[in-house]
Design an enzyme around this catalytic site. Structure first.
Site: not given
Length: 565
Positions: A346-348
């Site tokens: 998730h995300s980075l």
């Protein structure tokens, strides 16, 4: 006469009996062959499906088997793994309950319907009091992926180093690709439970771990005298490894950004280095948004001009997250050499999963990832010739109310900039699967909608069907920047008048149209308000940041002289 007829009848009956026995024997042999042949298929991680058009449940449930932590900065050579056993998973479960009770006690006045959803999903199908022993069920499909013939890390990493050092020479090197593609088992992203399960695996990497001394050092090469010192374990990246019962499918979940002030973050999280790597991967040039910003690398030359070679070197530094994520994959591959490996995050963490997945040709499902296409090009990752990137085994799942995923969380007044994040990219590789919650649910665009449990509880479990995945729209990141290859001088800024004009020109080094701002004819000097550079003749006195606080403001500098080229 009767005796002859009886003899013939008896002979035919015996022949028929022998024929039946032969057929029975052949059938038994055939069943044995099929049985052993199917075992061979399982050992080779090739799963046979009854229906080619629908995903089938993979054999065995997936459980958390290992947790990796990899140091960065001074501890970038250190990698440790924690094997999940019945004993420590119970201990982790008790720690999770205490953390949940603590959160409940402090949740008075918070705008949350269910405190559990900030630490884990509250959906009835997936609810649990111990995320460390939860059993996931995943479905898979067969898909043809175009991958390199030699995907061994001992070949890939030297090739990427060579491509970064000599991009012109690397462009002339012919890479062998599997002719016609290779049949690979990939996640069934049309199945709702599979998508939710992968999202929960991504969120599992955020769950805090209690102190334990059961970590094993798997650093290569390992030297007991080369220790990074106290605190390295809270200053790096984590990867959670899930394996099914047959050990032929492995899922690696990479931890994403821990943002100060959001639930699940704190001083024991990796906030500082997360921000540094976010700004390095997703900004146009070292997070140089304005003269008020302190850059995360020393590649900024002047207004909208950046040293491209310097930037590529900075992203691939051994003490940054991309290299750490590759090390986690390599050790997982060493433990499960014959398994099919998937990546998620998730995300980075999703962006890193996508970059590692492209590096080694692995199926990847990323959630709410910032645009990582520019970083993939700067890293010179292999792209199959003649095949568009969206026709590969990478899927980016997100929604329209998340400005980070949509690439709109930029500008001086954006919440990302105020928090110290230069999220300037919006282009994704692979396919995009977008939930239009702004239109369907009336959501407002807000950075808080980027949280993984907002995505799980508010979107993935609420929609009856998963979002349709499609090729991304035409997209160009950082179109108004000039990226200069090493050894090339920036063009002199000339114009017929003192007024500012905008001119379109083509830069061969990046093979795309860029917009360059030209000013009046005079030698360029750094902005006197900018503390990071001072020009003396043909040399530039520059400063580099050594330490930052969580907001991103530099607290300690070092200076050096750089000759203008």
């Amino acid at each position: 006469m009767i005796s002859n007829d009886y003899t013939k009848f008896s002979s035919k009956r015996r022949s028929l009996r022998y024929s039946n026995r032969i057929l029975l024997l052949m059938g038994t042999i055939l069943l044995i062959v099929v049985y052993f042949y199917s075992d061979i298929l399982v050992d080779k991680s090739i799963i046979m499906f009854r229906n080619e058009n629908k995903g089938q449940m993979l054999s065995g449930s997936f459980t958390l088997r290992h947790i990796y932590r990899h140091g960065v900065d001074k501890g970038h050579r250190t990698q440790e793994v924690l094997d999940i056993t019945k004993q420590n998973e119970d201990a982790f479960g008790r720690y999770f309950k205490r953390e949940l009770d603590e959160f409940n006690a402090n949740a008075v006045g918070l705008n949350t319907d269910d405190p559990l959803r900030e630490l884990w999903t509250s959906d009835k199908q997936f609810i649990t009091d111990n995320p460390f022993n939860f059993k996931f069920g995943l479905k898979g499909n067969k898909q043809i992926l175009h991958r390199m013939v030699d995907r061994d890390p001992s070949f890939i990493e030297p090739y990427l180093d060579f491509a970064r050092e000599s991009p012109d020479m690397a462009a002339k090197v012919t890479i062998d690709w599997v002719e016609g593609g290779e049949v690979v088992v990939v996640p069934d992203i049309t199945d709702k439970n599979t998508v939710v399960s992968l999202a929960l695996m991504s969120s599992n990497a955020y769950v805090r771990l209690p102190y334990t001394d059961d970590w094993r050092n798997v650093s290569l090469p390992w030297d007991s005298n080369d220790t990074p010192g106290y605190g390295w374990e809270s200053n790096g990246i984590r990867g959670h490894v899930f394996v099914n019962d047959l050990e032929n499918i492995v899922v690696i979940s990479i931890k994403g950004t821990s943002a100060q002030g959001l639930p699940g973050s704190g001083e024991d999280e990796t906030t500082g280095n997360d921000k540094l790597n976010d700004n390095l991967l997703f900004s146009c040039c070292c997070a140089r948004v304005s003269y008020l910003w302190t850059t995360v690398c020393d590649c900024y030359l002047k207004s909208y001009t950046c040293d491209e070679t310097c930037l590529e070197q900075a992203i691939k530094e051994k003490d940054h997250y991309y290299q750490a994520a590759m090390d986690i994959y390599k050790d997982t591959l060493r433990q499960y050499p014959h398994a099919t490996i998937w990546l998620t995050g998730h995300s980075l963490g999703g962006a890193l999963a996508s970059l590692v997945g492209r590096t080694y040709g692995l199926p990847t499902v990323a959630f709410e990832s910032p645009g990582e296409l520019l970083a993939a090009k700067r890293l010179h990752l292999p792209f199959p010739p003649g095949l568009p990137s969206y026709d590969e085994g990478i899927w980016h799942i997100g929604h329209t109310a998340d400005p980070i995923y949509m690439g709109t969380c930029n500008g001086a007044s954006s919440t990302c900039s105020i928090a110290g994040y230069a999220m300037e990219t919006g282009c994704h590789s692979g396919k995009q699967c977008v939930y239009d919650v702004v239109r369907d649910k009336g959501w407002h665009v807000n950075m808080l909608n980027h949280r993984i449990h907002t995505v799980i509880d508010g979107i993935l479990t609420k929609y009856d069907k998963v979002a349709t995945c499609h090729e991304p729209d035409p997209c160009v990141d950082c179109y108004n920047w000039n990226f200069m290859p090493h050894g090339k001088k920036p063009k002199k800024q000339t114009t017929s008048s003192s007024s500012e004009k905008v001119d379109t020109s083509t830069t061969k080094s990046i093979d795309r149209t860029t917009i360059t701002t030209r000013t009046n004819e005079k030698k360029w000097h750094p902005n006197p308000k900018d503390p990071s550079t001072t020009t003396t003749d043909d040399k530039t006195l520059m400063s580099s940041c050594l330490h930052r606080n969580w907001v991103g403001i530099c607290t300690e500098y070092t200076t050096f002289t750089k000759r203008l080229i």
